[in-house]
Motif scaffolding. Sequence first.
Motif, PDB file in Angstrom:
ATOM      1  N   ARG A   1       9.693 -23.978  50.618  1.00  0.00           N
ATOM      2  CA  ARG A   1       9.172 -22.624  50.821  1.00  0.00           C
ATOM      3  C   ARG A   1       8.184 -22.287  49.710  1.00  0.00           C
ATOM      4  O   ARG A   1       8.428 -22.562  48.539  1.00  0.00           O
ATOM      5  CB  ARG A   1      10.315 -21.604  50.833  1.00  0.00           C
ATOM      6  CG  ARG A   1       9.838 -20.170  51.111  1.00  0.00           C
ATOM      7  CD  ARG A   1      11.002 -19.207  51.238  1.00  0.00           C
ATOM      8  NE  ARG A   1      11.885 -19.595  52.322  1.00  0.00           N
ATOM      9  CZ  ARG A   1      11.650 -19.346  53.612  1.00  0.00           C
ATOM     10  NH1 ARG A   1      10.544 -18.714  53.969  1.00  0.00           N
ATOM     11  NH2 ARG A   1      12.522 -19.727  54.527  1.00  0.00           N
TER      12      ARG A   1
ATOM     13  N   VAL B   1       2.998 -10.965  51.429  1.00  0.00           N
ATOM     14  CA  VAL B   1       4.114 -10.019  51.387  1.00  0.00           C
ATOM     15  C   VAL B   1       3.852  -8.981  50.296  1.00  0.00           C
ATOM     16  O   VAL B   1       3.410  -9.332  49.196  1.00  0.00           O
ATOM     17  CB  VAL B   1       5.431 -10.777  51.112  1.00  0.00           C
ATOM     18  CG1 VAL B   1       6.599  -9.813  50.998  1.00  0.00           C
ATOM     19  CG2 VAL B   1       5.688 -11.799  52.215  1.00  0.00           C
TER      20      VAL B   1
ATOM     21  N   SER C   1       9.788  -9.649  48.873  1.00  0.00           N
ATOM     22  CA  SER C   1      10.907  -9.802  49.796  1.00  0.00           C
ATOM     23  C   SER C   1      10.398  -9.816  51.227  1.00  0.00           C
ATOM     24  O   SER C   1       9.463  -9.092  51.582  1.00  0.00           O
ATOM     25  CB  SER C   1      11.911  -8.655  49.627  1.00  0.00           C
ATOM     26  OG  SER C   1      12.475  -8.665  48.339  1.00  0.00           O
ATOM     27  N   SER C   2      11.034 -10.665  52.029  1.00  0.00           N
ATOM     28  CA  SER C   2      10.749 -10.729  53.457  1.00  0.00           C
ATOM     29  C   SER C   2      12.023 -11.166  54.167  1.00  0.00           C
ATOM     30  O   SER C   2      12.991 -11.594  53.514  1.00  0.00           O
ATOM     31  CB  SER C   2       9.612 -11.718  53.740  1.00  0.00           C
ATOM     32  OG  SER C   2      10.082 -13.050  53.681  1.00  0.00           O
ATOM     33  N   PRO C   3      12.066 -11.089  55.491  1.00  0.00           N
ATOM     34  CA  PRO C   3      13.272 -11.562  56.205  1.00  0.00           C
ATOM     35  C   PRO C   3      13.593 -13.026  55.959  1.00  0.00           C
ATOM     36  O   PRO C   3      14.734 -13.447  56.153  1.00  0.00           O
ATOM     37  CB  PRO C   3      12.927 -11.302  57.674  1.00  0.00           C
ATOM     38  CG  PRO C   3      11.929 -10.187  57.639  1.00  0.00           C
ATOM     39  CD  PRO C   3      11.123 -10.429  56.401  1.00  0.00           C
ATOM     40  N   THR C   4      12.595 -13.807  55.532  1.00  0.00           N
ATOM     41  CA  THR C   4      12.821 -15.244  55.349  1.00  0.00           C
ATOM     42  C   THR C   4      13.182 -15.630  53.923  1.00  0.00           C
ATOM     43  O   THR C   4      13.591 -16.766  53.681  1.00  0.00           O
ATOM     44  CB  THR C   4      11.569 -16.036  55.767  1.00  0.00           C
ATOM     45  OG1 THR C   4      10.453 -15.606  54.979  1.00  0.00           O
ATOM     46  CG2 THR C   4      11.265 -15.822  57.245  1.00  0.00           C
TER      47      THR C   4
ATOM     48  N   HIS D   1      13.099 -14.396  49.314  1.00  0.00           N
ATOM     49  CA  HIS D   1      12.715 -13.534  48.201  1.00  0.00           C
ATOM     50  C   HIS D   1      12.177 -14.407  47.068  1.00  0.00           C
ATOM     51  O   HIS D   1      12.600 -15.553  46.903  1.00  0.00           O
ATOM     52  CB  HIS D   1      13.913 -12.727  47.694  1.00  0.00           C
ATOM     53  CG  HIS D   1      14.692 -12.034  48.763  1.00  0.00           C
ATOM     54  ND1 HIS D   1      14.354 -10.796  49.261  1.00  0.00           N
ATOM     55  CD2 HIS D   1      15.782 -12.431  49.464  1.00  0.00           C
ATOM     56  CE1 HIS D   1      15.206 -10.452  50.198  1.00  0.00           C
ATOM     57  NE2 HIS D   1      16.082 -11.422  50.338  1.00  0.00           N
TER      58      HIS D   1
END
Length: 637
Positions: free
Chosen positions: A29, A126, A138-141, A143
């Motif tokens: 990621r 983001v 931060s995102s749904p996928t 941090h």
Amino acid sequence: MALPGLAISSDEEGQLTARGLEGFYRGGRRLLSRCQIRVAGREPLAVQARMVAADRARFVATVRAAPDAGPDPDVVVERIRHADGTERITLHSSAPRPLRLPLEVALATDLAELGAVASGNAGPEVPATVHDAGMRWSSPTGHAVVTTTPAPMDALASAGLLRWEIDLPPGGSCTVELKVRADGAGLGRAAGHGAVRPLAPARAHGDDPRVGPLLRTCIDDLQALLVRDPAHPPDVYLAAGAPWRCGPAPAEALAAARMALPLGTRLAGSTLRALARTQQAEPGGDFGRLPGPLRHMGTGLPPSCTGIEATLLFPVLLAEARRWGLAEQEVVELLPAAERCLQWLRTAVREGPYLPDPGPGGPLRCETQAHAHRAAVLGADLLDAYDRAGGAELRQWAEELRRRFRQDFWIEDRGGGRPAAARTVDGRPVPYLGSSAAHLLDTGLLGAGVHAPSLLDKVQTEQLARLLGGPGLDSGWGLRTLGVKEALYNPFGHRGGAVRVQETAVAVAGLAVAGYEKEAASLLGGVLAAAEAFGYRLPEMYAGEQRVEGATPLPHPAACRPAAVAAAAGVHLLATLAGIRPDVPAGTVTLSPVRSAPLGELGLTGMRVGGHAFSVRVSRLGLAMVEEAADTLQLGV
């Protein structure tokens, strides 16, 4: 790179601008895609970028800060970027008076997966928030957090901007450190750059100045590609390569560990343990097989199964690691898994002498038969050494395979014949000639320095050596995966004409063992020239265009660099020149160097045989001498 950490920069300026793959990654990621600095309101002028080691790079730029400094820069900006997510920005002043300079760092991220970034589907950046001495996204996928030392004077979340006022006395320096991590987790420790270092720090020197940096870089890259077994952290194995293949790849992990045996047996042991835990344990036709995805084989043949290759490599690596000195307790512990691999082989070939790949309806591949034959012969030797049943049956099958293969897989033609790349299920030969035929020369090491018998007879081996050393396959940079005269030839085809370093190393070693040193030396010289052009960090493959004076090899856009099999191949090539053939259980080590000494005098120090340091020197006359070894080893004949 220091897996699971990875940092990618696309240019020499050191600025991460979110273009393409740029950024800091961890576990696949992207934690940070943008990291741009400005000093005194402008971007520094880049002057140099270089790799310091596999896990860090150094970027140097300059700034003309004082208005009355004249044409010369008076501030040097140094950035040391670590794959673990750390970047140190240091300003060095040579101005004659104190300077007060604003330093600005612009940060951003999309928190995208590497695959999404590579395919152009990363998504928008983001929004950031100020967090302690840095910023957070931060995102749904996921941090990510960036922390700094010292803390910035100003932080503007909407622009992702951190700002410092740097005071530099004459001749002084100041450093700002950034650390990026996935929120809620520490920086962690890379498998190869922490306490676990399973590879010996071997060194090479000699008449050819390339051997030293090649071996040093290969070992450094192998260390950086090590990953831990999540369920058993003490066990590490090699990822296939970066940036595309950082996950488990059993066939590549086993092949690389095998070629890296001169650096010790710790990697082989931990790789075998990790893969043994994935072995198919349910009763049935796949009992004993290791997992592995299908591998694309170009346009001429359907995909092959890497699980079959891994299953056949498992007993081979265990047998050879035992010869190199793998502890008796570890061999006994792993022997049941090797027996299950050999049981799977006997089940898979029960209806005939050949092993189909990827399944009963698949073609009979030339290299698969070579892998199976080597596994049977070395596996039988291993079973006999521990009084286990099955060795006689495996030898009988291998003998029948040799007899049939020399008839069924050899295509006669006016040029002296060639091995078929494969045979279809209905018996038709596939006449393509490529580097996969080199596996026919890779027979494996038995006791007392003896190599296992070959699938080819003497005349066929001589013809194959001539073909591998001919202009159709020898590109001048290494061995092509497909000959230039074949209808499907493509210099960038990963199985259709590109040079794959692993198969070139297999060919060099096999040719040297068979006594065809001229052909081996030509291929070796090509790989060394390519390694020099790539800064000694060998990619897994590159274009198979013919080498001409003044040219450099063309990189393949989809190649991993570094790659485990390519880095291990560099170790294998240099060890081949010394011809090290240990038999630690028998207390002997045999040297069978390449007599023509294609690189002149060569010294290899700091290797491992039987868990002890081992050093050897090959003279310009092709004579080898052991300079350091365990007291329990005797020089064999």
